[in-house]
Design an enzyme around this catalytic site. Sequence first.
Site, mmCIF file in Angstrom:
data_model
loop_
_atom_site.group_PDB
_atom_site.id
_atom_site.type_symbol
_atom_site.label_atom_id
_atom_site.label_comp_id
_atom_site.label_asym_id
_atom_site.label_seq_id
_atom_site.Cartn_x
_atom_site.Cartn_y
_atom_site.Cartn_z
ATOM 1 N N LEU A 1 0.827 -1.217 0.000
ATOM 2 C CA LEU A 1 0.000 0.000 0.000
ATOM 3 C C LEU A 1 0.856 1.260 0.000
ATOM 4 O O LEU A 1 2.030 1.226 0.409
ATOM 5 C CB LEU A 1 -0.879 0.000 1.255
ATOM 6 C CG LEU A 1 -1.969 -1.061 1.334
ATOM 7 C CD1 LEU A 1 -2.532 -1.120 2.745
ATOM 8 C CD2 LEU A 1 -3.082 -0.779 0.321
ATOM 9 N N SER A 2 0.243 2.356 -0.402
ATOM 10 C CA SER A 2 0.899 3.654 -0.277
ATOM 11 C C SER A 2 1.233 3.874 1.205
ATOM 12 O O SER A 2 0.409 3.578 2.076
ATOM 13 C CB SER A 2 -0.046 4.744 -0.779
ATOM 14 O OG SER A 2 0.541 6.008 -0.610
ATOM 15 N N GLY B 1 5.874 1.691 3.294
ATOM 16 C CA GLY B 1 7.304 1.756 3.605
ATOM 17 C C GLY B 1 8.202 1.276 2.474
ATOM 18 O O GLY B 1 9.414 1.135 2.665
ATOM 19 N N SER C 1 9.391 2.705 -0.338
ATOM 20 C CA SER C 1 10.487 3.599 -0.741
ATOM 21 C C SER C 1 11.491 3.770 0.388
ATOM 22 O O SER C 1 12.709 3.775 0.146
ATOM 23 C CB SER C 1 9.942 4.972 -1.134
ATOM 24 O OG SER C 1 9.099 4.847 -2.242
ATOM 25 N N SER D 1 10.116 0.155 -6.308
ATOM 26 C CA SER D 1 9.099 0.396 -5.268
ATOM 27 C C SER D 1 7.881 1.066 -5.901
ATOM 28 O O SER D 1 7.898 2.269 -6.180
ATOM 29 C CB SER D 1 9.662 1.215 -4.109
ATOM 30 O OG SER D 1 10.300 2.380 -4.558
HETATM 31 P P1 ADP Z 1 5.640 3.888 0.168
HETATM 32 O O1 ADP Z 1 6.877 3.991 -0.666
HETATM 33 O O2 ADP Z 1 5.241 2.475 0.447
HETATM 34 O O3 ADP Z 1 4.501 4.746 -0.314
HETATM 35 P P2 ADP Z 1 7.072 5.507 2.039
HETATM 36 O O4 ADP Z 1 8.356 4.792 2.266
HETATM 37 O O5 ADP Z 1 7.056 6.673 1.087
HETATM 38 O O6 ADP Z 1 5.970 4.430 1.625
HETATM 39 O O7 ADP Z 1 6.461 6.045 3.415
HETATM 40 C C1 ADP Z 1 6.468 5.261 4.585
HETATM 41 C C2 ADP Z 1 6.430 6.187 5.800
HETATM 42 O O8 ADP Z 1 6.392 5.397 6.989
HETATM 43 C C3 ADP Z 1 7.664 7.063 5.880
HETATM 44 O O9 ADP Z 1 7.272 8.332 6.336
HETATM 45 C C4 ADP Z 1 8.528 6.326 6.947
HETATM 46 O O10 ADP Z 1 9.393 7.199 7.616
HETATM 47 C C5 ADP Z 1 7.466 5.764 7.870
HETATM 48 N N1 ADP Z 1 7.867 4.566 8.628
HETATM 49 C C6 ADP Z 1 7.728 4.420 9.972
HETATM 50 N N2 ADP Z 1 8.175 3.209 10.377
HETATM 51 C C7 ADP Z 1 8.610 2.571 9.272
HETATM 52 C C8 ADP Z 1 9.169 1.264 9.048
HETATM 53 N N3 ADP Z 1 9.388 0.412 10.027
HETATM 54 N N4 ADP Z 1 9.480 0.917 7.772
HETATM 55 C C9 ADP Z 1 9.261 1.787 6.755
HETATM 56 N N5 ADP Z 1 8.734 3.020 6.890
HETATM 57 C C10 ADP Z 1 8.408 3.422 8.148
#
Ligand code: ADP
Length: 204
Positions: free
Chosen positions: A35-36, A39, A41, A105
């Site tokens: 999901l968006s 985590g 990215s 990602s």
């Molecule tokens: P996606 O790429 O899946 O849309 P992102 O990586 O952009 O997600 O965003 C995930 C958010 O969750 C970030 O703000 C990140 O700092 C936060 N976060 C908190 N805990 C975690 C974790 N354990 N693993 C990955 N992201 C985390």
Amino acid sequence: MSKATNIHWHDGDITRDERWGALGCKGCTLWFTGLSASGKSTIACALEQALVNRKVNCYRLDGDNVRHGLNNNLGFSADDRAENIRRIGEVAKLFADAGCVTLTSFISPYRADRDKARATHDAGKLAFYEIFVDTPIEVCEQRDPKGLYKKARAGQIKGFTGIDDPYEAPSKPELVLKPADYDVAEAVRRCVAFLEDKGVIKKA
Ligand code: ADP
């Protein structure tokens, strides 16, 4: 299916083994899906850093970034999402063939589209590892780093994955990460251990 006719595959003069041997690397694709805000990215960026620290040739293809360039003519309809993933699958395959540990990602919500990306790698005899970033939607929505869930709930974004568009979880991912249960560093450790297990990178 290609629109062009009279096109023929032209093999080069060197083999993949020669190329990878000269570079001292093994290409493959790590396909992060979830999901968006799950985590993808964040973990892919941290993994990229860990791999570069170990002098592993790697490259990250990120959903939003690719939509700024290669895929800037695509939106979020089912057809456009399918084309988005098709192009990424093909680009990842080229990077993997070139010897890169390729990290993608993308939400890539539809199983059939991911399966096609896998099939194109299989056809090219390239390893494709699906990594399910399995964060519950409640956690994603609470994080909402870009405010997208809020907008989707307010009806300002239509067809948002998890809200009014489906996310089809992988049925047989090679690796499942649960970022709600541990931190980014632990997720990276699990990815690195996975790559060591698969013989993609040498054990440290
Ligand atoms: P996606 O790429 O899946 O849309 P992102 O990586 O952009 O997600 O965003 C995930 C958010 O969750 C970030 O703000 C990140 O700092 C936060 N976060 C908190 N805990 C975690 C974790 N354990 N693993 C990955 N992201 C985390």
